[in-house]
Design an enzyme around this catalytic site. Structure first.
Site, PDB file in Angstrom:
ATOM      1  CG  PHE A 191      -8.167 -53.883  28.142  1.00 58.85           C
ATOM      2  CD1 PHE A 191      -8.839 -55.055  28.105  1.00 58.85           C
ATOM      3  CD2 PHE A 191      -6.852 -53.833  28.553  1.00 58.85           C
ATOM      4  CE1 PHE A 191      -7.856 -56.047  28.113  1.00 58.85           C
ATOM      5  CE2 PHE A 191      -5.948 -54.793  28.550  1.00 58.85           C
ATOM      6  CZ  PHE A 191      -6.361 -55.951  28.278  1.00 58.85           C
ATOM      7  CG  ASP A 232      -5.166 -47.921  32.779  1.00 59.68           C
ATOM      8  OD1 ASP A 232      -4.057 -47.946  32.641  1.00 59.68           O
ATOM      9  OD2 ASP A 232      -5.675 -49.029  32.725  1.00 59.68           O
ATOM     10  CE  LYS A 269      -0.411 -52.486  27.088  1.00 61.54           C
ATOM     11  NZ  LYS A 269      -1.736 -52.445  27.226  1.00 61.54           N
TER      12      LYS A 269
HETATM   13  C1  LIG Z   1      -2.331 -53.340  28.294  1.00 61.26           C
HETATM   14  C2  LIG Z   1      -3.183 -52.191  29.597  1.00 61.26           C
HETATM   15  C3  LIG Z   1      -3.422 -52.882  30.619  1.00 61.26           C
HETATM   16  C4  LIG Z   1      -3.006 -54.348  31.153  1.00 61.26           C
HETATM   17  O1  LIG Z   1      -1.582 -54.304  31.042  1.00 61.26           O
HETATM   18  P1  LIG Z   1      -0.885 -55.828  31.127  1.00 61.26           P
HETATM   19  O2  LIG Z   1       0.435 -55.455  31.105  1.00 61.26           O
HETATM   20  O3  LIG Z   1      -1.227 -56.413  29.867  1.00 61.26           O
HETATM   21  O4  LIG Z   1      -1.258 -56.545  32.270  1.00 61.26           O
HETATM   22  C5  LIG Z   1      -4.156 -52.020  31.481  1.00 61.26           C
HETATM   23  N1  LIG Z   1      -4.554 -50.738  31.202  1.00 61.26           N
HETATM   24  C6  LIG Z   1      -4.460 -50.353  29.927  1.00 61.26           C
HETATM   25  C7  LIG Z   1      -5.177 -49.012  29.414  1.00 61.26           C
HETATM   26  C8  LIG Z   1      -3.803 -51.220  28.946  1.00 61.26           C
HETATM   27  O5  LIG Z   1      -3.723 -50.648  27.680  1.00 61.26           O
END
Ligand SMILES: *Cc1c(COP(=O)(O)O)cnc(C)c1O
Length: 410
Positions: free
Chosen positions: A148, A233, A262
């Site tokens: 994700f 990520d 985040k």
């Molecule tokens: C939440 C998330 C994203 C995307 O972040 P947004 O601020 O919602 O665009 C990307 N990678 C990971 C691992 C995430 O948990």
């Protein structure tokens, strides 16, 4: 019991307005929140809930952390948005702190997580062409099934989740998908045109999937040997969430590129960043990439304050200890409906037996017990509270979980 509650209670007017005027792209629990403080949230009827989700890890510091609110208010009154057409006195110190804390050479600020990942993809491809010598238009990136990385069209194009893709094509080409946690499959997918491997150290949205020990170290070794960038990520796993500053620190892995988001916004603003080795970031020249709001003084001030709070309050260490307590408490329930309790630090997933109530129904029962969280992938209840949570509050969450299972017939 909550289905009955649904059917009989008149919907709150705020919910009616969202339904009437909004898009139907979320399925929120039927609670209208009006206030938050630390680990607690209050609804429109004044009822208090323990926040065991912290906005998908964006609120790691708790709601309304005084030092972060003070940084926000002070900076908002002085200078908030300038665009990158000019320098500001806030951006440099923020970037320096980000690099010092993560061991990366350079940082490029964005807003949402998806934008940070898009930035990483652009940097990786250009590095592939300019440094590795991949023929124009042929660069490939290896991703893991269950990934994700956000909701933009390029990113959903390499999702393995059918619903995330359905109806949104055509998608950008150039991605190869391998099973998560399988180092041999990862190596086999790397070809002459591969510029990067993109991995989450723990897959959050996939249901808190922790790879086998040594996987990330193996990925690092493979990428180095094959001349491919390792981009991690850590938008959800970073900044103390898993009990270390970065989840990669558990295996002593240093990536070539890193995305954060985040919690970087202190639970107050969208703040993200792509960080990288100098030669990777050097691919960007003026005009290549940008964002109107990325790195604005307000975001930089709050982001810097968030990094300070993480260090000063020892949040990674606290997450490690609190996560142990939470997982031990849940396992000690020894409930037959709980198939597995897994995670690291305060990123915890409870996998329910498939013949038990759905994770959604368990979350509704938890809400009735004064605990808010969200299901992920049908059978997993996510438990990821603010890192400032106290031991007694963890015990409250565990007791509420037991009551919720009972209410669901377990
Ligand atoms: C939440 C998330 C994203 C995307 O972040 P947004 O601020 O919602 O665009 C990307 N990678 C990971 C691992 C995430 O948990």
């Amino acid at each position: 019991m909550n289905d009955r509650l649904h059917a009989t209670a008149a919907p709150h007017p705020a919910i009616e307005l969202e339904r009437r005027w909004g898009a139907d792209n979320y399925h929120p629990l039927p609670v209208v929140l009006t206030r938050g403080e630390g680990v607690w949230l209050w609804d429109s009827a004044g009822r208090r809930y323990l926040d065991m989700m912290s906005a998908y890890s964006a609120v790691s510091f708790g709601h309304g952390h005084p030092a972060l609110v003070a940084a926000l208010v002070e900076q908002a009154g002085r200078l908030a948005v300038t665009s990158r057409a000019f320098h500001s006195d806030r951006l440099g110190p923020f970037l320096e702190r980000l690099c010092m804390l993560t061991g990366m050479d350079r940082a490029l600020p964005m807003n949402s997580g998806a934008e940070a990942v898009e930035t990483a993809l652009k940097a990786a491809r250009k590095w592939g062409y300019k440094v590795k010598g991949i023929a124009a238009g042929r660069a490939r990136i290896v991703v893991a099934a269950g990934n994700f990385a956000g909701r933009t069209t390029t990113i959903v194009g390499f999702s393995s989740e059918a619903q995330y893709r359905d109806g949104f094509g055509p998608f950008a080409p150039g991605f190869d998908t391998v099973p998560f946690g399988d180092a041999a499959a990862l190596e086999a997918a790397i070809g002459d045109d591969t510029c990067a491997v993109l991995l989450e150290p723990i897959q959050g949205e996939a249901g808190i999937v922790v790879p086998p020990p040594g996987y990330l170290r193996a990925a690092r070794e493979i990428c180095t040997r094959r001349g491919v960038l390792l981009i991690c990520d850590e938008i959800q796993t970073g900044l103390g969430r898993t009990g270390r500053r970065l989840a990669l620190d558990h295996e002593g892995v240093v990536p070539d590129g890193l995305t954060l988001g985040k919690a970087l916004g202190g639970g107050l603003l969208p703040v993200s960043a792509f960080l990288a080795r100098a030669d990777v970031m050097a691919q960007f020249t003026p005009g290549d990439h940008g964002s109107t709001f990325g790195g604005n003084p307000l975001a930089a001030a709050v982001g810097l304050a968030a990094l300070d709070v993480m260090e000063r309050e020892g949040l990674a260490e606290r997450a490690a200890a609190s996560g142990e307590r939470l997982m031990a408490g849940l396992r000690a329930l020894a409930h037959p409906a709980v198939r597995e309790v897994r995670g690291r630090g305060l990123l915890v997933g409870v996998e329910l037996a498939p013949d038990f109530a759905s994770a959604r129904v368990v979350c509704e029962a938890l809400m009735a017990e004064g605990v808010l969280t969200k299901d992920t992938h049908g059978t997993v209840v996510r438990l990821a509270p603010p890192l400032v949570i106290a031991p007694a509050q963890i015990d409250f969450a565990v007791a509420a979980f037991a009551s919720a299972l009972r209410a669901c017939g377990g």
